[in-house]
Design a protein around this motif. Structure first.
Motif, PDB file in Angstrom:
ATOM      1  N   GLN A 119       0.834  -1.207   0.000  1.00  0.00           N
ATOM      2  CA  GLN A 119       0.000   0.000   0.000  1.00  0.00           C
ATOM      3  C   GLN A 119       0.868   1.255   0.000  1.00  0.00           C
ATOM      4  N   LYS A 120       1.917   1.252   0.818  1.00  0.00           N
ATOM      5  CA  LYS A 120       2.823   2.406   0.864  1.00  0.00           C
ATOM      6  C   LYS A 120       3.537   2.603  -0.470  1.00  0.00           C
ATOM      7  N   LEU A 121       4.002   1.520  -1.057  1.00  0.00           N
ATOM      8  CA  LEU A 121       4.705   1.608  -2.340  1.00  0.00           C
ATOM      9  C   LEU A 121       3.787   2.134  -3.439  1.00  0.00           C
ATOM     10  N   ILE A 122       2.551   1.650  -3.461  1.00  0.00           N
ATOM     11  CA  ILE A 122       1.585   2.076  -4.486  1.00  0.00           C
ATOM     12  C   ILE A 122       1.305   3.569  -4.359  1.00  0.00           C
ATOM     13  N   GLU A 123       1.087   4.027  -3.139  1.00  0.00           N
ATOM     14  CA  GLU A 123       0.813   5.448  -2.919  1.00  0.00           C
ATOM     15  C   GLU A 123       1.999   6.299  -3.359  1.00  0.00           C
ATOM     16  N   TYR A 124       3.209   5.830  -3.056  1.00  0.00           N
ATOM     17  CA  TYR A 124       4.407   6.568  -3.440  1.00  0.00           C
ATOM     18  C   TYR A 124       4.505   6.674  -4.962  1.00  0.00           C
ATOM     19  N   HIS A 125       4.355   5.562  -5.650  1.00  0.00           N
ATOM     20  CA  HIS A 125       4.520   5.562  -7.106  1.00  0.00           C
ATOM     21  C   HIS A 125       3.396   6.338  -7.801  1.00  0.00           C
ATOM     22  N   LEU A 126       2.183   6.301  -7.245  1.00  0.00           N
ATOM     23  CA  LEU A 126       1.103   7.105  -7.819  1.00  0.00           C
ATOM     24  C   LEU A 126       1.396   8.594  -7.657  1.00  0.00           C
ATOM     25  N   ARG A 127       1.891   9.000  -6.494  1.00  0.00           N
ATOM     26  CA  ARG A 127       2.236  10.412  -6.293  1.00  0.00           C
ATOM     27  C   ARG A 127       3.333  10.852  -7.255  1.00  0.00           C
ATOM     28  N   ALA A 128       4.237   9.935  -7.579  1.00  0.00           N
ATOM     29  CA  ALA A 128       5.350  10.244  -8.479  1.00  0.00           C
ATOM     30  C   ALA A 128       4.961  10.111  -9.946  1.00  0.00           C
ATOM     31  N   GLY A 129       3.739   9.653 -10.221  1.00  0.00           N
ATOM     32  CA  GLY A 129       3.314   9.452 -11.600  1.00  0.00           C
ATOM     33  C   GLY A 129       3.957   8.247 -12.254  1.00  0.00           C
ATOM     34  N   ASN A 151      -3.199  18.568 -15.572  1.00  0.00           N
ATOM     35  CA  ASN A 151      -3.256  17.673 -14.420  1.00  0.00           C
ATOM     36  C   ASN A 151      -2.087  16.701 -14.470  1.00  0.00           C
ATOM     37  N   THR A 152      -1.537  16.410 -13.317  1.00  0.00           N
ATOM     38  CA  THR A 152      -0.456  15.433 -13.185  1.00  0.00           C
ATOM     39  C   THR A 152      -0.716  14.617 -11.933  1.00  0.00           C
ATOM     40  N   SER A 153       0.271  13.837 -11.523  1.00  0.00           N
ATOM     41  CA  SER A 153       0.125  13.053 -10.295  1.00  0.00           C
ATOM     42  C   SER A 153       0.157  13.944  -9.056  1.00  0.00           C
ATOM     43  N   ASP A 154       0.644  15.195  -9.185  1.00  0.00           N
ATOM     44  CA  ASP A 154       0.581  16.141  -8.070  1.00  0.00           C
ATOM     45  C   ASP A 154      -0.837  16.680  -7.939  1.00  0.00           C
ATOM     46  N   ASN A 155      -1.117  17.303  -6.806  1.00  0.00           N
ATOM     47  CA  ASN A 155      -2.422  17.931  -6.613  1.00  0.00           C
ATOM     48  C   ASN A 155      -2.521  19.220  -7.408  1.00  0.00           C
TER      49      ASN A 155
END
Length: 606
Positions: A75-85, A353-357
């Motif tokens: 879960q942590k890895l997925i959240e990290y990689h999604l935030r990084a695009g 839009n990107t992986s950032d807010n």
């Protein structure tokens, strides 16, 4: 293992130095101990070392890729990689993570949605929009943080929130003059205080302001919405919008309709669809704001929405959302309001839009440019935010109507002095009033928007003057422009005359078209208000065709208008009709534009 037990004890006691020491001791003894790598990752996060945390979480899933205990690391890895695009890596981890979850659980549904985010992100990145953001000058970007921009319809006044060095949020304005933005100044000492004021919005003419202020004595909740109006150069003292708008909860991020009579905002009050939703309220005839209503689906979702912005066309709403399909986090979307309700929101695409807010965007009236704030760098631990603009790609411009703006002065035709007038913008096809606004009481200035795609009637009323009507046919217009138009009102004196600009007939006939009803009903209203007024209705044509037939046609058309008034209850003795044919042109009949001016119906007081 005793060392890991000590690590756990100190970690639970938040003694992270000792927890880290005993975690290292554990890994010296057994470098394949997955739980210790997970603990190490947690400690790296506490110490704000995300790259090292990522490495430790990766070791956990490498050591035990299919173990249920690895779910938290995935879960942590997925959240990290999604935030990084990094959608490919996130998708790879999701394919291993999802089988570890209980079927139909909240966690599995969330993971399935993350998988959809990966697919959406990968596809969108393959088809990027072409944008080239340009930073506004240092003259504007002179604060550590500046954000939540808002524009007047003519694009000449920019409002934004700035964080001052003493950690005070205030509202600032800058004006576009001689090809550049002026140095921003505090909007008013009546608005900005020692407390925080921010996230403001302006009406199209820049004379109505709504903004957010928190923890005030006259507030209803943590953050409330306040309103102020401007006459001449002075803003009035702001007032709380009241219990119909504000609640014991959180209200913020307002956006006004062009005429300043409808307000959209964000609130986390009860009765919504998700956490923070878009709500709206309208100004009523008694001067009070109506009880706020939820915009509803499909705009609002079970997740949070943020920073709505109503375009100058009055019906396209831009907003940020965590709940609609996007790149992860907050993305920017738009939705159009139609006769059947709000349409399904559309993602603005990559790289807007990107992986950032992305949480705040305003679009100019002509739909040519977007303004937004962007985090650019950090000074120590301080985030730095700057204001940018970019030209909207053509494919986006074509998805919603641009809006023209019209501005000028309303004056007395005889004295040239400014007049306090009320104006209405009406869609002639539907007869619906889409804007109500007034001139500046000090100088008679007005500014309004005229969206493409419709036929508009603009009506100007003032005490002691015959109303003025103007016509704008923008049904086939694609591009938008700014128009300067000073409006002269005629006093109600004998022989005063003017044009009824929104009277339409069938070609070559005297039959009134339905879209003439707006003008005719305005005329009836005026005559009922001025019960002793007598008017002459005069018909005029261009010089195309036989002069005798033109005179007959002009007489019949004038009589059609007179008959409509009489049928509506206006005394026959107060109305007379006359046809002048082509005898009294307003302009030489040398062009189609001039001939159109000459084909008209006039009124004259007699």
């Amino acid at each position: 293992m005793e060392a890991f037990e000590r690590s756990t004890k100190f970690f639970n006691e938040k003694n992270y130095e000792q927890a880290n020491r005993w975690t290292d001791e554990t890994l010296k003894y057994d470098s394949t101990f997955a739980e210790a790598h997970f603990r190490k990752a947690q400690l790296y996060e506490i110490y704000t070392q995300p790259d090292l945390a990522l490495q430790s979480y990766r070791k956990v899933v490498t050591l035990r890729p299919d173990a249920p205990q690895s779910a938290a690391a995935y879960q942590k890895l997925i959240e990290y990689h999604l935030r990084a695009g990094e959608y490919a890596q996130a998708k790879n981890d999701l394919t291993r993570y999802i089988p570890l979850l209980r079927p139909n659980s909240v966690a599995q549904k969330r993971a399935q949605r993350q998988l959809q985010t990966c697919a959406f992100g990968e596809k969108a990145i393959e088809n990027p929009l072409v944008i080239s953001p340009e930073e506004l000058s240092d003259t504007v970007n002179q604060f550590i943080l500046q954000y939540f921009p808002a524009l007047t319809a003519d694009g000449e006044t920019l409002l934004f929130t700035a964080l001052r060095p003493e950690n005070d949020e205030d509202l600032y304005i800058t004006h576009f003059k001689d090809g550049r933005w002026t140095a921003p100044v505090s909007i008013s000492d009546k608005i900005n205080t020692a407390e925080n004021e921010g996230t403001g919005t302006l009406s199209a003419d820049g004379r109505t302001l709504v903004f957010t202020a928190c923890n005030r004595r006259d507030g209803y909740g943590s953050c409330d919405l306040y309103i102020s109006r401007k006459n001449g150069k002075d803003w009035e003292a702001p007032k709380n919008l009241g219990i119909n708008v504000n609640t014991p909860f959180w209200e913020s991020q307002p956006t006004l309709s062009p005429d300043g009579r409808t307000l959209y905002f964000i609130s986390d009050r009860k009765g919504g669809i998700g956490g923070r939703d878009v709500w709206y309220t309208s100004l009523q005839k008694n001067g009070e704001w109506s009880a706020a209503k939820n915009v509803g689906e499909p705009v609002n979702t079970l997740d949070d929405e943020a920073s709505p912005y109503l375009h100058a066309n009055g019906h396209t709403l831009f907003f940020a959302s965590e709940g609609h399909q996007g790149f992860g986090g907050y993305d920017l979307f738009f939705s159009d309001s139609t006769a059947t309700g709000w349409q399904k929101p559309e993602n603005l695409g990559y790289p807007i839009n990107t992986s950032d807010n992305q949480v705040a965007l305003v679009i100019t009236s002509d739909s040519q440019y977007g303004y937004y704030s962007l985090d650019t760098k950090r000074v120590g631990n301080q985030r730095v935010s700057r204001l940018y603009r970019f030209r909207l790609p053509t494919e986006l411009q074509q998805k919603f109507n641009a809006a023209n703006y019209l501005k000028g002065l309303v004056t007395d035709s005889r004295s040239g002095k400014s007049v306090k007038a009320n104006l209405e913008l009406i869609d002639l096809k539907t007869g619906k009033v889409v804007q109500r606004f007034s001139t500046d009481t000090d100088n008679g200035q007005y500014l309004t928007t005229l969206p493409n795609g419709s036929e508009w009637g603009l009506y100007v009323n003032a005490a002691g003057y015959f109303y003025k009507s103007l016509s704008f046919d923008y049904t086939q217009k694609n591009k938008a422009e700014g128009l300067q138009l000073d409006i002269k009102l005629e006093p109600m004196n004998l022989n005063t005359f003017g044009v009824l600009s929104n009277i339409y007939f069938e070609t070559g006939k005297a039959d009134l078209q339905d879209k003439s009803r707006t003008e005719l009903n305005k005329l009836i209203e005026e005559l009922k208000l001025q019960s002793t007024l007598r008017i002459e209705i005069a018909g005029h044509t261009d010089d195309v065709g036989d002069p005798k037939q033109n005179q007959i046609l002009s007489q019949k058309r004038a009589q059609s208008v007179a008959d409509y008034l009489i049928t509506a209850g206006i005394s026959r003795e107060r109305i007379r009709a006359i046809g002048f044919g082509e005898a009294k042109p307003m302009a030489p009949n040398t062009s189609e534009e001039n001939r159109q001016l000459n084909r008209r119906i006039e009124w004259r007081i007699w």
